[in-house]
Design a protein around this motif. Structure first.
Motif, PDB file in Angstrom:
ATOM      1  N   GLY A 455       0.662  -1.042   0.328  1.00  0.00           N
ATOM      2  CA  GLY A 455       0.208   0.113   0.103  1.00  0.00           C
ATOM      3  C   GLY A 455       0.762   1.241   0.263  1.00  0.00           C
ATOM      4  O   GLY A 455       0.175   2.420  -0.065  1.00  0.00           O
ATOM      5  N   LYS A 456       2.357   1.406   0.252  1.00  0.00           N
ATOM      6  CA  LYS A 456       2.974   2.160  -0.048  1.00  0.00           C
ATOM      7  C   LYS A 456       3.392   3.117  -1.020  1.00  0.00           C
ATOM      8  O   LYS A 456       4.798   0.901  -1.355  1.00  0.00           O
ATOM      9  CB  LYS A 456       3.748   2.667   1.543  1.00  0.00           C
ATOM     10  N   PHE A 457       4.529   3.818  -1.775  1.00  0.00           N
ATOM     11  CA  PHE A 457       4.529   3.458  -3.001  1.00  0.00           C
ATOM     12  C   PHE A 457       5.557   4.513  -3.002  1.00  0.00           C
ATOM     13  O   PHE A 457       5.981   6.108  -2.698  1.00  0.00           O
ATOM     14  CB  PHE A 457       4.113   3.993  -4.148  1.00  0.00           C
ATOM     15  N   ASN A 458       6.771   4.365  -3.963  1.00  0.00           N
ATOM     16  CA  ASN A 458       7.637   5.765  -4.025  1.00  0.00           C
ATOM     17  C   ASN A 458       7.629   6.368  -4.927  1.00  0.00           C
ATOM     18  O   ASN A 458       8.732   7.108  -5.663  1.00  0.00           O
ATOM     19  CB  ASN A 458       9.293   4.861  -3.719  1.00  0.00           C
ATOM     20  N   PHE A 459       6.329   6.599  -5.166  1.00  0.00           N
ATOM     21  CA  PHE A 459       5.936   7.765  -6.761  1.00  0.00           C
ATOM     22  C   PHE A 459       4.257   7.947  -6.191  1.00  0.00           C
ATOM     23  O   PHE A 459       3.197   6.903  -5.529  1.00  0.00           O
ATOM     24  CB  PHE A 459       6.274   6.173  -8.198  1.00  0.00           C
ATOM     25  N   ASP A 460       4.402   8.508  -6.899  1.00  0.00           N
ATOM     26  CA  ASP A 460       2.564   9.680  -7.009  1.00  0.00           C
ATOM     27  C   ASP A 460       1.861   8.651  -7.746  1.00  0.00           C
ATOM     28  O   ASP A 460       1.592   9.429  -9.230  1.00  0.00           O
ATOM     29  CB  ASP A 460       2.554  10.516  -6.364  1.00  0.00           C
ATOM     30  N   ARG A 461       0.478   8.091  -6.701  1.00  0.00           N
ATOM     31  CA  ARG A 461       0.440   6.815  -8.239  1.00  0.00           C
ATOM     32  C   ARG A 461      -0.769   7.862  -9.293  1.00  0.00           C
ATOM     33  O   ARG A 461      -1.696   7.211  -9.814  1.00  0.00           O
ATOM     34  CB  ARG A 461      -0.815   5.403  -7.435  1.00  0.00           C
ATOM     35  N   SER A 462      -1.705   8.645  -8.674  1.00  0.00           N
ATOM     36  CA  SER A 462      -1.672   9.811  -9.010  1.00  0.00           C
ATOM     37  C   SER A 462      -1.745  10.272 -10.050  1.00  0.00           C
ATOM     38  O   SER A 462      -2.895  11.114 -10.852  1.00  0.00           O
ATOM     39  CB  SER A 462      -2.422  11.043  -7.984  1.00  0.00           C
ATOM     40  N   LYS A 463      -0.834  10.229 -10.201  1.00  0.00           N
ATOM     41  CA  LYS A 463       0.175  11.410 -10.851  1.00  0.00           C
ATOM     42  C   LYS A 463       0.059  10.447 -12.743  1.00  0.00           C
ATOM     43  O   LYS A 463       1.375  11.359 -13.406  1.00  0.00           O
ATOM     44  CB  LYS A 463       1.488  11.726 -10.757  1.00  0.00           C
ATOM     45  N   THR A 464      -0.200   9.122 -11.893  1.00  0.00           N
ATOM     46  CA  THR A 464       0.134   8.378 -13.837  1.00  0.00           C
ATOM     47  C   THR A 464      -0.752   7.328 -13.707  1.00  0.00           C
ATOM     48  O   THR A 464      -1.725   6.842 -12.775  1.00  0.00           O
ATOM     49  CB  THR A 464       1.931   7.713 -13.510  1.00  0.00           C
ATOM     50  N   ASN A 465      -1.052   6.554 -15.069  1.00  0.00           N
ATOM     51  CA  ASN A 465      -2.032   5.475 -15.389  1.00  0.00           C
ATOM     52  C   ASN A 465      -1.094   4.452 -15.340  1.00  0.00           C
ATOM     53  O   ASN A 465      -1.513   3.114 -15.958  1.00  0.00           O
ATOM     54  CB  ASN A 465      -2.718   5.853 -16.422  1.00  0.00           C
ATOM     55  N   VAL A 466       0.170   4.056 -15.145  1.00  0.00           N
ATOM     56  CA  VAL A 466       1.504   2.600 -15.002  1.00  0.00           C
ATOM     57  C   VAL A 466       0.038   1.938 -14.529  1.00  0.00           C
ATOM     58  O   VAL A 466      -0.422   2.225 -13.011  1.00  0.00           O
ATOM     59  CB  VAL A 466       2.506   3.379 -14.034  1.00  0.00           C
ATOM     60  N   ALA A 467       0.467   0.600 -14.948  1.00  0.00           N
ATOM     61  CA  ALA A 467       0.108  -0.669 -14.759  1.00  0.00           C
ATOM     62  C   ALA A 467       0.604  -1.765 -14.143  1.00  0.00           C
ATOM     63  O   ALA A 467       0.106  -2.169 -13.424  1.00  0.00           O
ATOM     64  CB  ALA A 467      -1.054  -1.261 -15.796  1.00  0.00           C
ATOM     65  N   THR A 468       2.149  -1.037 -14.501  1.00  0.00           N
ATOM     66  CA  THR A 468       2.701  -2.615 -13.181  1.00  0.00           C
ATOM     67  C   THR A 468       3.888  -1.718 -13.006  1.00  0.00           C
ATOM     68  O   THR A 468       4.324  -0.008 -12.912  1.00  0.00           O
ATOM     69  CB  THR A 468       3.140  -2.754 -14.529  1.00  0.00           C
ATOM     70  N   TRP A 469       4.586  -2.043 -11.586  1.00  0.00           N
ATOM     71  CA  TRP A 469       5.338  -1.827 -10.884  1.00  0.00           C
ATOM     72  C   TRP A 469       5.932  -2.927 -10.072  1.00  0.00           C
ATOM     73  O   TRP A 469       5.609  -3.553  -9.860  1.00  0.00           O
ATOM     74  CB  TRP A 469       4.843  -0.390  -9.648  1.00  0.00           C
ATOM     75  N   TYR A 470       6.990  -2.338  -8.929  1.00  0.00           N
ATOM     76  CA  TYR A 470       7.806  -3.931  -8.835  1.00  0.00           C
ATOM     77  C   TYR A 470       6.919  -3.750  -7.192  1.00  0.00           C
ATOM     78  O   TYR A 470       6.956  -2.617  -6.530  1.00  0.00           O
ATOM     79  CB  TYR A 470       9.433  -2.855  -8.481  1.00  0.00           C
ATOM     80  N   LYS A 471       6.994  -4.977  -6.781  1.00  0.00           N
ATOM     81  CA  LYS A 471       6.147  -5.265  -5.898  1.00  0.00           C
ATOM     82  C   LYS A 471       7.364  -4.981  -4.216  1.00  0.00           C
ATOM     83  O   LYS A 471       8.695  -5.329  -4.810  1.00  0.00           O
ATOM     84  CB  LYS A 471       5.862  -6.266  -6.117  1.00  0.00           C
TER      85      LYS A 471
END
Length: 683
Positions: A455-471
């Motif tokens: 639930g915590k990310f090193n990027f702002d998910r609201s500013k992107t529509n990327v569908a994949t990231w490192y778990k």
């Protein structure tokens, strides 16, 4: 496949990797002792390299040194020939060339290309040579490996179930890629880093061998198994005899550390190599990053994962070197301007680190590089979280960049180009710029978008529509797998050439290349270097296995192909067998944006796929870019026919004398000089 493809090089350039000047200039005897013990520790890991290459490599290594001993330690090629009178001198020379190449690669597979090599001396004639020595121990040792020396059935390193060889999986000829992946997944899920491991397949279980001096099982309480229920056990103490020596030499180095950070660094090394804990090794790398601009630089451990077909198990390396202050000044200026150059790279700042932390970037003179080959530059550590949270170091190895034989065996002719004089004039300068940009801004740039914890990310998910990231706990190499090394090397090479062509008036003066004519020449030669390297890379592509055997060359081929498709250069030839093949660059396209746009499209795509953990699209894209179509495959035969031997680098040894001082020994630039250097190490 013809055995000729596997012959050891003949008349390879042999170069003494001189470091005496900088070793003698160290500011205190304690620093020389520190370097000595770290060098000894590094070299004691050599057998771990041999054991990871092929089952026969440790025996061939012992055979080469034993032959040298039984012949009363000759000091020249001529002495070998005289001591083996009655054997054709050419056959003795062929044996010596094989022995020197074996030691240079620490195994009977090339470190650059992973292809097996065999002696040019015939099997029956080598048997005669062994008989001439007339020693029972030599004959017994040779009998153990004679057939394996010449067997080329498994001529490439790779997955055993693909008909290839990997001694990261000893005694496991039937282990499959799927089984290896299952073990790797189980280790990853348990938080166990695999760099210092090998895997054996047994009856209804897998045994993970862990390199360590001690045999205590750190993971005995885990009761680990694969997803399909196969048990995984652990055996600590792989290479135990050698790792006990490594630990002892590191303990000997402790009294001579320059500061508290170095003391912590060496202490974590000792813990890691004694117990097998990769967590301790990761801690050592945090301290190593903090140890800024030491007079003696060293990094030791299972570092690069190129040779494991799964791309996760490391190969032993041990670097010990002294700072070249004059060259380091250039790189310091490059570091100061890094932020400006990164802003010009072809991706949105969303895919870049929030703050670029300038790394320590030094030019070093190598005293020791224990391993299967000596690189020209290094960007480490490879632990993603250490790089993100603590930083990294860039190292350019100056005496490797400038290594040339004092007395060349023959005049050098550069294949596939016409501009011989201009190429020879500028290649070292162009390569120095390329290495600097590759290591600092290539490997040093970019951000991995990551879910750091649920639930915590090193990027702002609201500013992107990327569908994949490192778990959580996923790493770049773990996600992209066996192709991650080649993919990343290609990305770093692209960064370097892109910046050279996009902003030469800012980049090149840092390296003392000031006039417009000189800058134009370096832009041209840097491009020619990359394109020619891509063409030469065809040697390392196996058309039967459809496999690349060298990650850097796969990346360089892909860049060459991208520039060719963009019309930046063309291949000229009139002979049907391509023996007059030449690379002809359309120089205006280096300046009008054609080359920069082609490189930028490739680089930007690779970067975003990597940043977003988009493995499926990223690998599909990269493998298509590096695919060898018929229009390029047709050049492979002439590339192999015209290939030149790689340099063999002879490293010095240090000796601790009775009075407590340290002396440095350098060796003759010959095959026997190479053998002597290893014999004196006694590892």
């Amino acid at each position: 496949m013809s055995q000729g493809l596997f012959y050891a090089d003949s008349e390879a350039p042999i170069v003494s990797l001189s470091a005496k000047k900088h070793f003698d200039q160290l500011s205190s005897p304690d620093l020389q002792k520190y370097a000595h013990h770290l060098s000894r520790a590094s070299f004691h890991g050599s057998r771990a390299v041999l054991d990871s290459v092929s089952p026969e490599s440790p025996y061939i290594y012992d055979l080469i040194l034993l032959i040298h001993e039984k012949l009363n330690q000759p000091h020249s090629n001529q002495e070998y020939i005289e001591n083996l009178s009655g054997i054709d001198p050419q056959d003795v020379t062929y044996y010596l060339e094989y022995a020197a190449q074996f030691l240079d690669n620490l195994g009977n597979y090339k470190s650059f290309g992973d292809r097996k090599f065999i002696p040019r001396i015939g099997q029956d004639k080598l048997r005669q040579l062994i008989g001439k020595i007339n020693d029972a121990d030599v004959s017994e040792l040779y009998a153990k490996v004679e057939n394996q020396i010449y067997d080329t059935e498994r001529g490439l390193l790779g997955y055993p179930d693909h008909g290839l060889l990997s001694n990261y999986y000893p005694h496991s000829a039937t282990i499959t890629k799927a089984e290896i992946d299952a073990v790797n997944q189980a280790l990853s899920s348990a938080g166990i880093m695999p760099e210092n491991t090998r895997v054996e397949k047994g009856d209804n279980q897998y045994k993970v061998l862990v390199a360590s001096a001690d045999s205590v099982d750190l993971y005995s309480k885990l009761n680990l198994q694969t997803d399909d229920g196969v048990k995984i056990s652990f055996q600590f103490g792989d290479h135990a005899k050698d790792f006990s020596k490594i630990v002892q030499e590191l303990e000997n180095a402790l009294p001579y550390v320059a500061n508290e950070t170095q003391q912590k660094l060496i202490t974590f090394y000792i813990e890691s190599f004694r117990t097998g804990s990769m967590a301790a090794h990761k801690k050592s790398q945090i301290e190593w990053v903090k140890d800024l601009k030491p007079e003696v630089e060293s990094n030791i451990g299972f570092i690069e994962t190129y040779r494991d077909p799964a791309g996760v198990r490391g190969e032993w390396e041990g670097l010990v070197a002294m700072v070249n202050h004059e060259r380091t000044a250039k790189f310091s200026q490059l570091v100061e301007n890094a932020g400006k150059f990164i802003a010009q790279l072809p991706w949105d700042k969303f895919y870049e680190k929030d703050t670029f932390t300038p790394p320590d970037f030094t030019s070093l003179e190598v005293l020791t590089f224990a391993g299967s080959g000596v690189p020209a530059g290094i960007n480490i550590p490879n632990y993603d979280d250490v790089r993100l949270n603590y930083g990294f170091k860039n190292v350019s190895l100056g005496n490797v960049l400038s290594a040339n034989p004092k007395n060349p065996k023959k005049e050098e002719v550069i294949t596939f180009i016409d501009d011989q004089d201009l190429f020879k004039k500028w290649r070292d300068d162009a390569f120095e710029v390329q290495v600097g940009l590759h290591e600092l801004l290539g490997h040093g740039s970019g951000k991995l978008l990551q879910e750091t914890e649920p639930g915590k990310f090193n990027f702002d998910r609201s500013k992107t529509n990327v569908a994949t990231w490192y778990k959580p706990n996923e790493t770049w190499a773990g996600v992209f797998g066996a192709n991650s090394g080649s993919y990343e090397e290609c990305r770093a090479e692209l960064v370097a050439l892109y910046l050279i062509l996009k902003d030469p008036t800012q980049v090149l003066p840092i390296f003392g290349i000031d006039s417009q004519q000189d800058q134009d020449d370096v832009m041209y030669i840097a491009s020619l270097l990359m394109i020619r390297a891509g063409l030469l890379g065809l040697e390392f592509w196996d058309p039967e296995a459809k496999k690349w055997g060298q990650p850097h060359m796969q990346g360089r081929f892909a860049i060459m192909k991208q520039l060719h498709r963009a019309g930046v250069f063309e291949f000229k030839h009139s002979s049907p067998d391509f023996t007059d093949l030449k690379i002809v660059i359309d120089k205006p396209k280096l300046h009008d944006g054609t080359a920069v746009d082609a490189l930028g499209e490739f680089l930007g795509s690779l970067h975003v796929y990597k940043s977003t953990a988009n493995k499926d699209d990223g690998l599909r894209y990269y493998l298509e870019k590096s695919n060898v179509e018929d229009e390029y495959a047709k050049f492979r035969d002439v590339v192999i026919k015209e290939k030149k031997p790689r340099k063999i680098l002879i490293q010095a040894n240090t000796v601790l004398k009775d009075d407590g001082s340290v002396s440095l020994i350098e060796y003759e630039e010959s095959e026997v000089g190479m053998i002597e250097s290893y014999y004196d190490r006694k590892v």
